[in-house]
Design a protein around this motif. Structure first.
Motif, mmCIF file in Angstrom:
data_model
loop_
_atom_site.group_PDB
_atom_site.id
_atom_site.type_symbol
_atom_site.label_atom_id
_atom_site.label_comp_id
_atom_site.label_asym_id
_atom_site.label_seq_id
_atom_site.Cartn_x
_atom_site.Cartn_y
_atom_site.Cartn_z
ATOM 1 N N MET B 1 -42.225 74.712 66.549
ATOM 2 C CA MET B 1 -40.438 75.607 66.490
ATOM 3 C C MET B 1 -40.336 75.918 68.429
ATOM 4 N N ASN B 2 -39.127 75.493 68.978
ATOM 5 C CA ASN B 2 -38.507 75.841 69.740
ATOM 6 C C ASN B 2 -37.999 77.330 69.738
ATOM 7 N N LEU B 3 -38.153 77.444 71.274
ATOM 8 C CA LEU B 3 -37.679 79.284 71.590
ATOM 9 C C LEU B 3 -35.653 79.475 70.325
ATOM 10 N N ARG B 4 -35.141 78.896 71.030
ATOM 11 C CA ARG B 4 -33.282 79.217 69.592
ATOM 12 C C ARG B 4 -34.443 79.011 67.953
ATOM 13 N N GLU B 5 -34.979 77.995 67.401
ATOM 14 C CA GLU B 5 -35.297 77.760 66.014
ATOM 15 C C GLU B 5 -36.601 79.519 66.064
ATOM 16 N N LYS B 6 -37.045 79.643 66.762
ATOM 17 C CA LYS B 6 -38.158 80.945 66.846
ATOM 18 C C LYS B 6 -36.729 82.541 66.755
ATOM 19 N N LEU B 7 -35.974 82.422 68.006
ATOM 20 C CA LEU B 7 -35.622 83.246 67.801
ATOM 21 C C LEU B 7 -34.256 83.611 66.499
ATOM 22 N N ARG B 8 -33.590 82.864 66.492
ATOM 23 C CA ARG B 8 -32.974 82.833 64.974
ATOM 24 C C ARG B 8 -34.132 83.207 63.604
ATOM 25 N N ALA B 9 -35.382 82.904 64.058
ATOM 26 C CA ALA B 9 -36.468 83.491 63.378
ATOM 27 C C ALA B 9 -36.794 84.569 62.573
ATOM 28 N N ILE B 10 -36.830 85.167 64.412
ATOM 29 C CA ILE B 10 -36.856 86.528 63.378
ATOM 30 C C ILE B 10 -36.188 87.989 64.057
ATOM 31 N N ASP B 11 -34.289 86.710 64.553
ATOM 32 C CA ASP B 11 -33.583 87.404 64.745
ATOM 33 C C ASP B 11 -32.840 87.866 62.718
ATOM 34 N N THR B 12 -32.639 88.986 62.500
ATOM 35 C CA THR B 12 -32.330 88.952 60.885
ATOM 36 C C THR B 12 -31.358 89.886 60.477
ATOM 37 N N VAL B 13 -30.616 89.668 61.730
ATOM 38 C CA VAL B 13 -29.281 90.419 61.726
ATOM 39 C C VAL B 13 -28.193 89.447 60.041
ATOM 40 N N ASP B 14 -28.426 88.806 60.246
ATOM 41 C CA ASP B 14 -27.681 88.359 59.270
ATOM 42 C C ASP B 14 -28.047 88.453 57.737
ATOM 43 N N ASP B 15 -29.617 88.732 57.680
ATOM 44 C CA ASP B 15 -30.263 89.071 56.657
ATOM 45 C C ASP B 15 -30.297 90.317 56.461
ATOM 46 N N ARG B 16 -30.045 91.439 57.403
ATOM 47 C CA ARG B 16 -30.308 93.033 57.211
ATOM 48 C C ARG B 16 -28.729 92.439 56.619
ATOM 49 N N GLU B 17 -27.788 92.676 57.356
ATOM 50 C CA GLU B 17 -26.472 92.563 56.567
ATOM 51 C C GLU B 17 -25.912 92.527 55.448
ATOM 52 N N GLU B 18 -26.982 90.716 54.458
ATOM 53 C CA GLU B 18 -26.816 91.428 53.496
ATOM 54 C C GLU B 18 -27.187 92.469 52.380
ATOM 55 N N THR B 19 -28.804 92.746 53.116
ATOM 56 C CA THR B 19 -29.454 93.728 52.115
ATOM 57 C C THR B 19 -28.565 95.058 52.533
ATOM 58 N N ASP B 20 -28.113 95.575 53.420
ATOM 59 C CA ASP B 20 -27.148 96.621 54.005
ATOM 60 C C ASP B 20 -25.772 96.564 52.799
ATOM 61 N N SER B 21 -25.454 95.247 52.951
ATOM 62 C CA SER B 21 -24.500 95.699 51.681
ATOM 63 C C SER B 21 -24.925 95.535 50.683
ATOM 64 N N TYR B 22 -25.842 94.498 49.990
ATOM 65 C CA TYR B 22 -26.058 94.909 48.514
ATOM 66 C C TYR B 22 -26.689 96.833 48.287
ATOM 67 N N SER B 23 -27.391 97.511 49.316
ATOM 68 C CA SER B 23 -27.406 98.591 48.780
ATOM 69 C C SER B 23 -26.413 99.478 48.816
ATOM 70 N N LEU B 24 -26.071 99.377 49.697
ATOM 71 C CA LEU B 24 -24.335 99.940 49.695
ATOM 72 C C LEU B 24 -23.791 100.304 48.270
ATOM 73 N N ALA B 25 -23.615 98.309 48.042
ATOM 74 C CA ALA B 25 -23.097 97.977 46.222
ATOM 75 C C ALA B 25 -23.369 98.787 45.516
#
Lengths: 754, 393
Positions: B1-25
């Motif tokens: 994995m290059n750095l960019r991919e690594k970052l993408r792997a740890i960067d869960t912003v998108d995922d979090r937003e989805e879980t957040d919106s799921y729990s909010l719903a």
């Protein structure tokens, strides 16, 4: 007799000349013209010609050229030099070419805005174009507002209205902001000090909103003579401007006569009343048909003088040709007087500073100033009311016995030799800036990296986020609070709530208004309130409801009230030491209370008795800087010497501090206490005249070293003998020896002279 | 994995937003709706066919009759064409710093009353919120609000402009505040929706969130993610919509005569009848409003309107009786004297009696200078007429 003959007569009259300390003749100036700019819309020139304007003065020509080319410009114009064309021409030219174009005119007061309408509409009628001009202020009826918001080409308003009504509701003004081509700021010089700093921030908000709607208007500013018009304009609008200051308007010969009333009691050094002397000069002019404006410093002296002058002219059956003019008159009454001055049916007007600003009353032949107006700039401004393009005009400055007046009148070289004052502002004053940043955030979300005047914008936004007023999400800052921030700040120190004066002699009717600050002094019960030289006695003052009920009376006296001011430290915010002396700043309570009034007989001015005033005190919470002196070096001095020194030093600080605080002299006030209850020592307080304070005291605390050093320099280099208005103040005001004492105090504080 | 991919792997912003919106719903009982410009949440409640709120059966609202009085006859109007709208906002001041974060939409469809709520999860999603709202408004012909002309609709317009979008046309907008004031104002201390709900609909809320707290609950949700209080806010808005619809139903019933207005309501109802040219029923209602149990000022007003309605329908005798009563009730008020004088002079040509009335008015009434001048003019004319016809005097 015409004015020239009267002046000749006066010059040959030894009893008059004995009181003249200086007679300056300003030579006539010929008109200097410039070309009509080529890009001016072709309909405008014939319209001007129809109005008798064949040529543009050079300053008009240059200003119009710059504005048409899309460059921000500031024009420095003396009174009545045709400044309105400098902005009306480019604005109309643009609207004639682009029907959707809009312009915003800003005047410091409602009265000035109203005044613009007549002239502008006259020009528009001559062109025969469909250009809609409207004033938008607190008096605009609600149903008219909607039309103005969408259909007005030129909206004439004031900064307060822009701040609370237009900017925070910009979505109702889409047409205006999308098509805004020109912003006109007239009377630029009045935006000084704290008021100017507020104005600069209001204009920052305006710029943001224009950007949002995709417009980038050109700014046209007009200023009376001040030392730094281009700098002030640039600070206000946030970008450099072109300066046009070559005045092309012609003027006839002007005589500037300094008149000091004669001493009537040698022993006590009492002079004849300046009011009576001014009456003498003015009635002489008026009886000869010379159209004359008299400036008085207070409303009271305006009314007393009107009474006197009406009487003087009654002998020739012309008492109705003299009118008073001041803030408390109702708008319609004022419009009447202005019109009558222009058409010449009113020959004499007695006014407060209300007519100093650019209200159009035409140009008069003579001006009599009762007392020195307080600054060189406003003296010239008032003097400019007299003087036509040809022919002689005369200005009489009649000194009162106040020390400042006496200094000026006996040192004419100080007046004619000094340059006019600077207009200073500090738009980045944190207190002011932060309040407007809140308004700005309410108006539009902030983008990441967006700057509002200062590079620390983001820090301030973060602070507001912590305070729970702003919400940051996905790189934008949104206002998120149940509040309307523009309502929480006022651009001016004096509150807008006026007292209403109601005449209950017959059917109750409102005859005038008095501002909150003056009300306790003018409208206490038993006061004689004079309006248009009719006397009324105040029967009841409803302090809560801000209403004074008065009844018409005929008495041979007027009343004069006195005020006691007290300052109390509430909380120390920071303290410092300077040798054995101490400095600090903190929250203070300034209390003022009218104590008693005197009844003064008309004409003789003898005291007929006095009475108490029962009114609650006015309180203001604000912030003050203080300097409390180590007493040990001054043990051998008597109290009056120490007091003189304190007063002298306080004057010095008040003169210098505005340069370092970037405020106006009027934004600060001083109080000295020989033995201050708070410190137990001789103390000078310098306080902020804005309720709550706007950070001037804190800033003073930070820079007091520099201010004190500058004071030391100044007092050392000032060539006056024992104090003058530029340093410690006139000796007969602050007491003899003030200058030496202040110098000694400074030397002790700062450790010897440099 | 290059750095960019690594970052993408740890960067869960998108995922979090989805879980957040799921729990909010889940917490809101709403469903997320993803649109260009953001995600918003919609909650839909459908009420059973017989659902009653404040004594009004919402699913069977019949708007046509009432609307004919309130805004005029609308051809082909069906119950499904009417939309009830109410918003929750971040403050009461109008201006671009106040956000609408919840819009409730009530309507009848398929024999049921539905409430659709659109929730804005944060100011960043406003563009999507407005798109959804615009979409939801489209099918309806009539918009009904309470104080919406000054507030809700005004604020929504501001939001559209701030997003550089054309505000939707309100079409036909009926603000119930005005008719409610007219009809219920006489008997109520205030005409807020809450007060109307209590006194007109006899509906009491239980465990409701106080309205003034609502902005702060939303701020807390934005700041700290506190979702707990939000369902109560949605319920508050839901009740507002139900009360709005029920209030409309009550007003319709009173206007169309399905319900008998009380004397306190009759004056307001009569006004709508008169405006539609139904003078007979208006007169009946004015007379009802003039019941002896009513406060004097209200009665006098009703009598005045009643007398004018009599006059316009040619019932002169009744009108005269009412004027006589008014002269007794309000000897200082010139209205009835003037009407009687006109009646005697022009209809009955009883100049002596007319003069009598004028003299009495001049002696007892409180008159404006203009009113006095008019009476004196009338007096002079009557004297002239009497002089020419002495035989009849």
């Amino acid at each position: 007799m015409n004015l020239e003959q009267i002046l000749d007569r006066l010059r040959e009259d030894p009893s008059f000349m004995a009181n003249v300390t200086h007679w300056e003749v300003v030579p006539p100036r010929r008109a200097k013209y410039g070309p009509f700019p080529k890009s001016l819309h072709p309909l405008l020139r014939p319209a001007l010609q129809e109005k008798g304007i064949e040529n543009l003065y050079v300053h008009q020509s240059q200003a119009v050229e710059e504005a048409l080319a899309g460059r921000d410009v500031v024009v420095v114009t003396p009174t009545a030099s045709g400044k309105t064309l400098c902005y009306n021409l480019p604005v109309l030219s643009r609207i004639l070419r682009e029907g959707e174009a809009r312009a915003l005119y800003l005047f410091p007061t409602k009265a000035l805005a109203q005044d613009q309408l007549a002239e502008l509409r006259g020009l528009i009628d001559t062109i025969g174009a469909d250009v809609k001009v409207h004033t938008y202020d607190g008096d605009t009826p609600p149903d008219a507002r909607k039309v103005i918001r969408t259909a007005g080409h030129i909206v004439v308003t004031n900064p307060d209205m822009l701040h609370t009504a237009i900017l925070p509701h910009h979505t109702k003004w889409v047409k205006l902001f999308e098509n805004l081509r020109y912003v006109v700021i007239d009377e630029l010089h009045s935006y000084r000090g704290v008021f100017g700093s507020h104005m600069a921030n209001v204009l920052r908000r305006l710029r943001r909103i224009c950007r949002f709607y995709g417009s980038d208007p050109v700014y046209i500013c007009c200023s009376a003579t001040i030392a730094n018009p281009a700098e002030l304009a640039a600070r206000l609008i946030g970008r450099p401007v072109r300066l046009v200051d070559e005045n092309g308007a012609p003027s006839g010969e002007k005589h500037f006569i300094f008149y000091n009333p004669p001493v009537v009691n040698e022993q006590l050094g009492i002079r004849r009343s300046s009011l009576l002397e001014a009456r003498g000069i003015a009635s002489r002019l008026l009886r000869n048909g010379i159209q004359t404006i008299v400036f008085a410093r207070t409303r009271l002296s305006v009314e007393v003088l009107v009474t006197y002058l009406k009487e003087a002219l009654a002998q020739v059956g012309q008492s109705s040709t003299v009118r008073g003019y001041r803030g408390g008159y109702l708008p319609r009454e004022r419009r009447d007087i202005e019109r009558a001055l222009r058409d010449g049916s009113v020959r004499g007007v007695v006014s407060t500073s209300a007519l100093e600003l650019g209200i159009d009353i035409g140009r008069l032949e003579a001006c009599v100033m009762l007392g020195y107006p307080g600054s060189i700039a406003s003296t010239w401004q008032r003097a400019g009311r007299a003087g036509r393009s040809t022919g002689v005009s005369a200005v009489f400055l009649v000194a009162s016995s106040s020390p400042l007046d006496q200094y000026i009148i006996t040192h004419p070289e100080y007046f004619f030799g000094s340059s006019v004052e600077n207009g200073l502002i500090n738009p980045d004053n944190l207190y002011i800036l932060m309040n407007h940043l809140k308004c700005a955030a309410f108006e539009l979300p902030f983008e990441e990296g967006e700057e509002f005047g200062v590079s620390t914008t983001e820090e301030i936004l973060s602070y507001l986020e912590e305070k729970g007023l702003i919400h940051r999400v996905q790189g934008r800052w949104y206002w998120m609070a149940d509040a309307f921030p523009a309502e929480e700040i006022s651009l001016r120190s004096a509150s807008a709530e006026n007292f209403v004066v109601i005449d209950i002699t017959e059917k109750p009717r409102v005859i005038g208004e008095v501002d909150r600050i003056s009300a306790p002094l003018l409208l206490h019960e038993e006061a004689i309130y004079i309006h248009e030289s009719v006397q009324y006695q105040v029967e009841t003052l409803d302090y809560e409801e801000k209403k004074a009920y008065v009844r018409r009376v005929k008495v041979d006296y007027y009343t004069d009230a006195s005020l006691a001011v007290d300052l109390q430290v509430l909380e120390v915010l920071q303290e410092g030491a300077r040798g054995l002396s101490a400095t600090g700043y903190g929250e203070v309570l300034v209390r003022s209370k009218p104590t008693m009034f005197k009844k003064i007989k008309l004409y003789t001015h003898e005291n007929l008795g006095s009475g108490p005033i029962h009114l609650p005190e006015e309180q203001m919470h604000t912030e003050a800087y203080w300097l409390s002196l180590d007493e040990s070096p001054w043990r051998s001095h008597v109290r009056s010497q120490i007091e003189a020194g304190l007063l002298g030093l306080a004057n010095l600080l008040a003169n210098i501090a505005p340069l370092y605080l970037m405020c106006d002299r009027g934004d600060l006030e001083t109080v000295v206490q020989v033995r201050a209850p708070f410190t137990g020592r001789p103390t000078i307080f310098l306080y902020d005249r804005y309720p709550g304070g706007v950070g001037l005291a804190e800033k003073m605390f930070q820079v007091d070293e520099q201010v004190l050093r500058c004071a030391q320099d100044l007092v050392g280099s000032c060539s006056c003998a024992d104090g003058c208005p530029s340093c410690t103040g006139p000796a007969n005001e602050v007491g003899p020896g003030a200058k030496d004492m202040a110098r000694a105090v400074l030397d002790t504080l700062l450790g010897g002279t440099m | 994995m290059n750095l960019r991919e690594k970052l993408r792997a740890i960067d869960t912003v998108d995922d979090r937003e989805e879980t957040d919106s799921y729990s909010l719903a889940v917490r809101l009982g709403a469903s997320p709706q993803k649109l260009p410009g953001g995600t918003l949440f919609r909650r839909r409640r459908s009420l059973s066919p017989g659902y009653r709120h404040g004594g009004v059966c919402l699913p069977s609202l019949q708007p046509a009759g009432g609307l004919a009085y309130l805004i005029g006859r609308i051809p082909g109007i069906r119950p499904e064409d009417v939309l009830f709208l109410d918003t929750e906002t971040t403050g009461l001041s109008s201006g671009p710093g106040t956000y609408v974060f919840l819009v409730g939409l009530g309507y009848v469809d398929g024999g049921k009353f539905h409430v659709d709520q659109i929730f804005l999860p944060g100011p960043h999603a406003e563009a999507a919120f407005l798109t959804a709202l615009e979409e939801a408004l489209r099918p309806f012909r009539i918009l009904i609000t309470f104080n919406g002309k000054c507030f809700d609709w005004n604020l929504l317009t501001t939001r559209f402009i701030l997003n550089r979008r054309l505000p939707p046309e309100a079409g036909c907008h009926l603000d119930l505040l005005y008719p409610a004031r007219r009809i219920f104002g006489a008997s109520l201390s205030s005409c807020s929706l809450g007060e109307l709900e209590r006194s007109v609909l006899s509906f009491r809320r239980q465990g409701d969130v106080p309205g003034e707290l609502i902005p702060h609950l939303y701020f807390r949700f934005l700041r700290d993610g506190h979702v707990e209080a939000l369902p109560a806010v949605l319920d508050h808005n839901l009740l507002d919509i139900l009360s709005l619809a029920a209030l409309f139903g009550r007003i319709c019933d009173l206007l169309t005569g399905r319900d008998d207005p009380s004397p306190a309501q009759a004056l307001g109802v009569a006004h709508y009848h008169e405006r539609r040219g139904q003078l007979e029923s208006a007169l009946r209602l004015y007379l009802r409003a003039a019941a002896p149990t009513m406060p004097d000022d209200y009665r006098v007003q009703a009598l005045r309107y009643a007398s004018l309605a009599c006059k316009r329908t040619g019932r002169w005798r009744e009108a005269d009786a009412l004027w006589t009563e008014l002269c007794d009730q309000r000897p200082e008020d010139p209205f009835a004297y003037v009407e009687r004088a006109k009646y005697y002079e022009h209809r009955l040509r009883e100049f002596r009696q007319a003069l009598d009335v004028v003299e009495r008015a001049l002696a007892t009434c409180q008159l404006t200078p203009k009113g006095r001048a008019e009476l004196q003019h009338r007096r002079r004319r009557l004297l002239g007429r009497l002089a020419h016809k002495p035989s009849l005097a």
